[in-house]
Scaffold this motif. Structure first.
Motif, PDB file in Angstrom:
ATOM      1  N   ALA A  83       0.814  -1.222   0.000  1.00 59.50           N
ATOM      2  CA  ALA A  83       0.000   0.000   0.000  1.00 59.50           C
ATOM      3  C   ALA A  83       0.847   1.271   0.000  1.00 59.50           C
ATOM      4  N   ALA A  84       2.133   1.195   0.349  1.00 59.35           N
ATOM      5  CA  ALA A  84       3.000   2.373   0.357  1.00 59.35           C
ATOM      6  C   ALA A  84       3.469   2.747  -1.048  1.00 59.35           C
ATOM      7  N   LEU A  85       3.293   1.854  -2.013  1.00 56.60           N
ATOM      8  CA  LEU A  85       3.718   2.141  -3.388  1.00 56.60           C
ATOM      9  C   LEU A  85       2.707   3.057  -4.066  1.00 56.60           C
ATOM     10  N   ASN A  86       3.199   4.160  -4.592  1.00 52.20           N
ATOM     11  CA  ASN A  86       2.358   5.093  -5.347  1.00 52.20           C
ATOM     12  C   ASN A  86       2.706   4.955  -6.815  1.00 52.20           C
ATOM     13  N   SER A  87       1.705   4.691  -7.632  1.00 52.44           N
ATOM     14  CA  SER A  87       1.915   4.557  -9.068  1.00 52.44           C
ATOM     15  C   SER A  87       2.105   5.938  -9.679  1.00 52.44           C
ATOM     16  N   VAL A  88       3.144   6.066 -10.487  1.00 55.82           N
ATOM     17  CA  VAL A  88       3.367   7.309 -11.233  1.00 55.82           C
ATOM     18  C   VAL A  88       3.400   6.954 -12.718  1.00 55.82           C
ATOM     19  N   SER A  89       3.744   7.887 -13.557  1.00 58.45           N
ATOM     20  CA  SER A  89       3.675   7.663 -15.003  1.00 58.45           C
ATOM     21  C   SER A  89       4.542   6.501 -15.482  1.00 58.45           C
ATOM     22  N   THR A 119       3.920  -7.230   1.273  1.00 54.39           N
ATOM     23  CA  THR A 119       5.069  -6.349   1.127  1.00 54.39           C
ATOM     24  C   THR A 119       5.672  -6.466  -0.270  1.00 54.39           C
ATOM     25  N   ALA A 120       6.478  -5.464  -0.625  1.00 53.95           N
ATOM     26  CA  ALA A 120       7.172  -5.456  -1.903  1.00 53.95           C
ATOM     27  C   ALA A 120       8.620  -5.057  -1.687  1.00 53.95           C
ATOM     28  N   GLU A 121       9.494  -5.658  -2.454  1.00 61.81           N
ATOM     29  CA  GLU A 121      10.917  -5.309  -2.445  1.00 61.81           C
ATOM     30  C   GLU A 121      11.095  -4.013  -3.226  1.00 61.81           C
ATOM     31  N   ILE A 122      11.874  -3.076  -2.668  1.00 60.08           N
ATOM     32  CA  ILE A 122      12.141  -1.818  -3.372  1.00 60.08           C
ATOM     33  C   ILE A 122      13.622  -1.462  -3.284  1.00 60.08           C
TER      34      ILE A 122
END
Length: 140
Positions: A83-89, A119-122
């Protein structure tokens, strides 16, 4: 075979295990074909034999469980709640890092997702272990 899996048991607890056998697949009719959003697609199932780590007691024979297949792992990575991931262009993502009373947007590259843990790896410029990221509130 020995494919690693995580099994969600009928009591909601999870256990690690390994697949030792997979039976033949069968297809059954879909469920809930009405206009209420049910799934009318055929359902494919297969009997799977899993060896759990440790002892399992008190479970009903033939009880349904959910099996999460571990397809890949990466050690020593940074993870954030999905949920912390924000989609951008252009299909890219960013996170909002909280530094005290200020925030900053940080572009990130996304690696593996862990659906079970959410969770997601970043990775990204200026990210370090222990930083706080903004996660939307769940007001439901």
């Amino acid at each position: 075979m020995d494919t690693p899996v995580v099994v969600t048991l009928p009591d909601g607890k999870t256990r690690n295990g390994k697949v030792t056998a997979i039976g033949a697949t069968t297809t059954s009719a879909g469920s809930g074909g009405g206009g209420g959003g049910g799934n009318s697609q055929p359902q494919t199932t297969a009997a799977v034999t899993v060896r759990l780590e440790g002892q399992a007691t008190g479970f009903v024979d033939q009880a349904s469980v959910q099996i999460w297949v571990v397809r890949a792992t990466h050690p020593n990575v940074l993870t954030v709640p999905i949920a912390a991931l924000n989609s951008v262009s252009d299909g890219k993502y960013e996170v909002i890092v909280i530094d005290g009373a200020t925030t900053r947007r940080v572009p990130v590259q996304v690696g593996l997702f862990d659906d079970l843990a959410g969770t997601a790896e970043i990775s990204g410029e200026g990210l370090t272990e222990g930083q706080k990221v903004q996660v939307p509130r769940d007001d439901a």
